[in-house]
Design a protein around this motif. Structure first.
Motif, PDB file in Angstrom:
ATOM      1  N   GLN A 132       0.814  -1.226   0.000  1.00 53.43           N
ATOM      2  CA  GLN A 132       0.000   0.000   0.000  1.00 53.43           C
ATOM      3  C   GLN A 132       0.843   1.271   0.000  1.00 53.43           C
ATOM      4  N   PHE A 133       2.138   1.132   0.318  1.00 51.88           N
ATOM      5  CA  PHE A 133       3.015   2.311   0.350  1.00 51.88           C
ATOM      6  C   PHE A 133       3.888   2.392  -0.905  1.00 51.88           C
TER       7      PHE A 133
ATOM      8  N   LEU B 169       4.025   5.552  -3.150  1.00 50.84           N
ATOM      9  CA  LEU B 169       4.727   6.664  -2.479  1.00 50.84           C
ATOM     10  C   LEU B 169       6.239   6.508  -2.612  1.00 50.84           C
ATOM     11  N   TYR B 170       6.727   5.291  -2.376  1.00 47.40           N
ATOM     12  CA  TYR B 170       8.172   5.055  -2.470  1.00 47.40           C
ATOM     13  C   TYR B 170       8.663   5.236  -3.913  1.00 47.40           C
TER      14      TYR B 170
ATOM     15  N   GLY C 281      -1.293  15.269  -5.028  1.00 49.04           N
ATOM     16  CA  GLY C 281      -1.359  14.744  -3.652  1.00 49.04           C
ATOM     17  C   GLY C 281      -0.147  13.880  -3.343  1.00 49.04           C
TER      18      GLY C 281
ATOM     19  N   LEU D 149       3.112  14.412  -0.706  1.00 49.87           N
ATOM     20  CA  LEU D 149       3.499  13.378   0.262  1.00 49.87           C
ATOM     21  C   LEU D 149       4.904  12.851   0.006  1.00 49.87           C
TER      22      LEU D 149
ATOM     23  N   GLY E 135       7.630  12.891   2.760  1.00 55.65           N
ATOM     24  CA  GLY E 135       8.288  11.641   3.108  1.00 55.65           C
ATOM     25  C   GLY E 135       9.808  11.768   3.041  1.00 55.65           C
TER      26      GLY E 135
ATOM     27  N   THR F 257      11.056  13.983   6.042  1.00 54.13           N
ATOM     28  CA  THR F 257      11.015  13.294   7.337  1.00 54.13           C
ATOM     29  C   THR F 257      12.044  12.165   7.379  1.00 54.13           C
TER      30      THR F 257
ATOM     31  N   HIS G 186      -1.419  19.738   5.660  1.00 58.57           N
ATOM     32  CA  HIS G 186      -1.243  19.053   4.371  1.00 58.57           C
ATOM     33  C   HIS G 186      -2.437  18.145   4.050  1.00 58.57           C
TER      34      HIS G 186
ATOM     35  N   ALA H  99      -5.513  19.049  -2.909  1.00 53.52           N
ATOM     36  CA  ALA H  99      -5.004  17.837  -3.571  1.00 53.52           C
ATOM     37  C   ALA H  99      -5.121  16.602  -2.674  1.00 53.52           C
ATOM     38  N   MET H 100      -5.472  16.813  -1.396  1.00 55.97           N
ATOM     39  CA  MET H 100      -5.633  15.683  -0.465  1.00 55.97           C
ATOM     40  C   MET H 100      -7.115  15.556  -0.100  1.00 55.97           C
TER      41      MET H 100
ATOM     42  N   GLY I 265       7.314   9.413   9.148  1.00 56.97           N
ATOM     43  CA  GLY I 265       7.811   9.404   7.777  1.00 56.97           C
ATOM     44  C   GLY I 265       7.101   8.448   6.832  1.00 56.97           C
ATOM     45  N   PRO I 266       7.769   8.135   5.715  1.00 54.95           N
ATOM     46  CA  PRO I 266       7.129   7.324   4.667  1.00 54.95           C
ATOM     47  C   PRO I 266       6.732   5.927   5.130  1.00 54.95           C
ATOM     48  N   ALA I 267       7.432   5.362   6.112  1.00 61.73           N
ATOM     49  CA  ALA I 267       7.072   4.031   6.609  1.00 61.73           C
ATOM     50  C   ALA I 267       5.956   4.122   7.640  1.00 61.73           C
ATOM     51  N   GLY I 268       5.548   5.347   7.988  1.00 64.86           N
ATOM     52  CA  GLY I 268       4.511   5.549   8.997  1.00 64.86           C
ATOM     53  C   GLY I 268       3.418   6.476   8.499  1.00 64.86           C
TER      54      GLY I 268
ATOM     55  N   VAL J 208       3.242   9.347   6.776  1.00 66.09           N
ATOM     56  CA  VAL J 208       3.172   9.781   5.373  1.00 66.09           C
ATOM     57  C   VAL J 208       2.710   8.617   4.486  1.00 66.09           C
ATOM     58  N   GLY J 209       3.211   7.426   4.789  1.00 69.86           N
ATOM     59  CA  GLY J 209       2.756   6.238   4.064  1.00 69.86           C
ATOM     60  C   GLY J 209       1.260   6.034   4.237  1.00 69.86           C
ATOM     61  N   GLY J 210       0.788   6.191   5.465  1.00 72.13           N
ATOM     62  CA  GLY J 210      -0.638   6.030   5.753  1.00 72.13           C
ATOM     63  C   GLY J 210      -1.485   7.028   4.990  1.00 72.13           C
ATOM     64  N   GLN J 211      -1.010   8.251   4.919  1.00 70.84           N
ATOM     65  CA  GLN J 211      -1.767   9.272   4.191  1.00 70.84           C
ATOM     66  C   GLN J 211      -1.786   8.962   2.687  1.00 70.84           C
ATOM     67  N   ALA J 212      -0.670   8.460   2.179  1.00 75.53           N
ATOM     68  CA  ALA J 212      -0.610   8.083   0.757  1.00 75.53           C
ATOM     69  C   ALA J 212      -1.585   6.943   0.463  1.00 75.53           C
ATOM     70  N   PHE J 213      -1.634   5.982   1.359  1.00 75.45           N
ATOM     71  CA  PHE J 213      -2.564   4.848   1.228  1.00 75.45           C
ATOM     72  C   PHE J 213      -4.004   5.368   1.288  1.00 75.45           C
TER      73      PHE J 213
ATOM     74  N   LEU K 230      -5.101   8.355   0.525  1.00 75.16           N
ATOM     75  CA  LEU K 230      -5.352   9.092  -0.719  1.00 75.16           C
ATOM     76  C   LEU K 230      -5.688   8.128  -1.852  1.00 75.16           C
TER      77      LEU K 230
ATOM     78  N   SER L 164      -1.008   3.408  10.655  1.00 73.07           N
ATOM     79  CA  SER L 164       0.070   4.225  10.084  1.00 73.07           C
ATOM     80  C   SER L 164      -0.266   5.713  10.095  1.00 73.07           C
TER      81      SER L 164
END
Lengths: 294, 294
Positions: free
Chosen positions: A28-29, A32-33, A108, A112, A116, A119, B83, B88-89, B148-151, B153-158, B160, B179
């Motif tokens: 799910q990430f 983003l990566y 969006g 992010l 990302g 951070t 954010h 866009a979010m 960050g992206p593993a937490g 920010v990743g959750g927000q991307a998911f 979205l 996340s």
């Protein structure tokens, strides 16, 4: 080693390490990566991380233990480019010859991806447990200050507010450039001074160097936007004039800007003379800036 | 002291300190600082910083030296709201009963206000030189990882990417909430464990507590979006259903979600039983979540 080979070797070290950093096994990430890596691995001169490594070497230190810190600086640079390019900011479609992050991934995800990378940079810095913890905390504080609202973010806000306003004057222009770019160069060099146990005289020399090196970079950047070649730069030229941006060329003139760049470069070079032969790269870097085409 | 008084007192300490943090004497940056303070000082329950301080107190420590770390957590929370609200979010116009940051300051400045708060948080953390540097670096690494992206920010991307997709299932929903929010609660508590020299058993107890407390918060948040009162919440209710978001209420049912929240709250309470009377607030917090109206 000559300048070009040194740049190439350092860029190679940094690029190899950057490639391994941002990985996820959470499906799910993954988008983003992908977006973060798209911009982080899109090339670029890697000047900020190289500055950190080269300054450590100029102080006679092994730069190897600091490669991840150098990469963290590049993550922050990459975030700043993604956010600067957004429609609500500079609205650029092209960066380093490729479509910008939001063009490929949507606004969006681009926001992010920037968040990302920013951070993650601090996570990466803080995780350098082989570095003396007090020095590390100091480095994080210095770098966050330079990248934050009192530095780079402030500069970008000022830039955004002064678009279409060419009357900010020399003082405004210097504040703009220093806070958008110069302060980060200065921080990269200051980190090396902290990590490399620079003495007071060395610190002062590096500080002066950092200031004038940043200035040289900025003036030549403004010059390139006028005389540069779109293919080499990987971005449209003439965008400053199009956007009515105040630059060293619009406020002064092309000739005067060139003269100012040369003067700044001379001051930068003179500042690190006392550091001796080991600081050769720092001196060559400003000479390169005067003749660079991208 | 009872729960409500304790919350009020802690919130008062945090709010007083937050007010003093973001100041600039650079006129060109003043609009950015105004935008950052607009959201940072707009109220809010201050749950993340209170969690840090209360967990330290549950471990028998004085929380006073850690007030700035607590404030840094709130800066990151505030950035994430700015954010998240962007067009866009989630494209929200109202937050805590006030127009959102981009509505007041424009999208570009809102993005930068978020960037500024995030970066400043790490500057503030790293500047806590009275804290043991190794512990501080560990705290920064833990918190940056969570945000960050593993937490987050990743959750927000998911989030979205899964808008309009109610089929992410229970597993997807749990990943999303953990996340986006849970991991930050967990990090706040983990920071306190590091700073408060928690033993292995205490750490494990706090970890379990953090997980179920976060879950309780999330489920009750989803419930409030259905049964809450717009005036108390300061934001529109029913927005999850409107946006076809997967929530504990849409995936299960209102009754089942209530049952799940109670079960999670019980597990959280039981986890910190061994910490004794000093941990009263942590227990009361989950009870409060079950009955909260905002």
């Amino acid at each position: 080693m000559n300048f070009a080979d040194y740049m190439k070797e350092q860029k190679g070290r940094i690029d190899s390490r950057l490639k391994t950093l941002l990985q996820t096994d959470v499906p799910q990430f993954s988008q983003l990566y992908k977006a973060m890596n798209y911009s982080l691995l899109a090339g670029g001169k890697r000047i900020r991380p190289i500055l950190l490594l080269a300054t450590l070497e100029a102080l006679g230190k092994d730069s190897e233990p600091y490669i991840d810190l150098a990469c963290a600086l590049e993550c922050v640079h990459s975030y700043s480019l993604i956010h600067d390019d957004l429609p609500a900011m500079d609205d650029d479609d092209l960066r380093r010859g490729k479509p910008t992050n939001h063009v490929v991934f949507g606004e969006g995800t681009a926001i992010l991806a920037g968040d990302g990378l920013l951070t993650y940079a601090f996570e990466l810095m803080a995780a350098q447990t082989h570095i003396d913890a007090a020095k590390l905390a100091r480095c994080i504080a210095i770098f966050a200050h330079a990248a934050g609202p009192a530095g780079m973010v402030g500069g970008q806000a000022f830039d955004l507010a002064s678009e279409g306003n060419t009357s900010i004057g020399r003082e405004g222009l210097e504040l703009l450039h220093y806070s958008k770019t110069g302060i980060i160069f200065k921080a990269a060099i200051e980190l090396a001074a902290v990590l490399g146990d620079a003495g007071e005289a060395q610190k002062k020399a590096l500080d002066t160097y950092a200031f004038y090196m940043g200035l040289t970079f900025q003036i030549t950047d403004d010059i390139l936007d006028v005389v540069g070649d779109e293919a080499s730069l990987g971005k449209p030229v003439g965008s400053d004039a199009k956007n009515d941006k105040a630059t060293y060329v619009t406020i002064f003139s092309l000739d005067e800007a060139r003269r100012m760049a040369e003067e700044a470069a001379e001051k930068a070079t003179a500042a690190v003379e006392p550091l001796g032969p080991k600081a050769w790269f720092l001196r060559d870097l400003v000479s390169y800036m005067l003749v660079r085409t991208k």
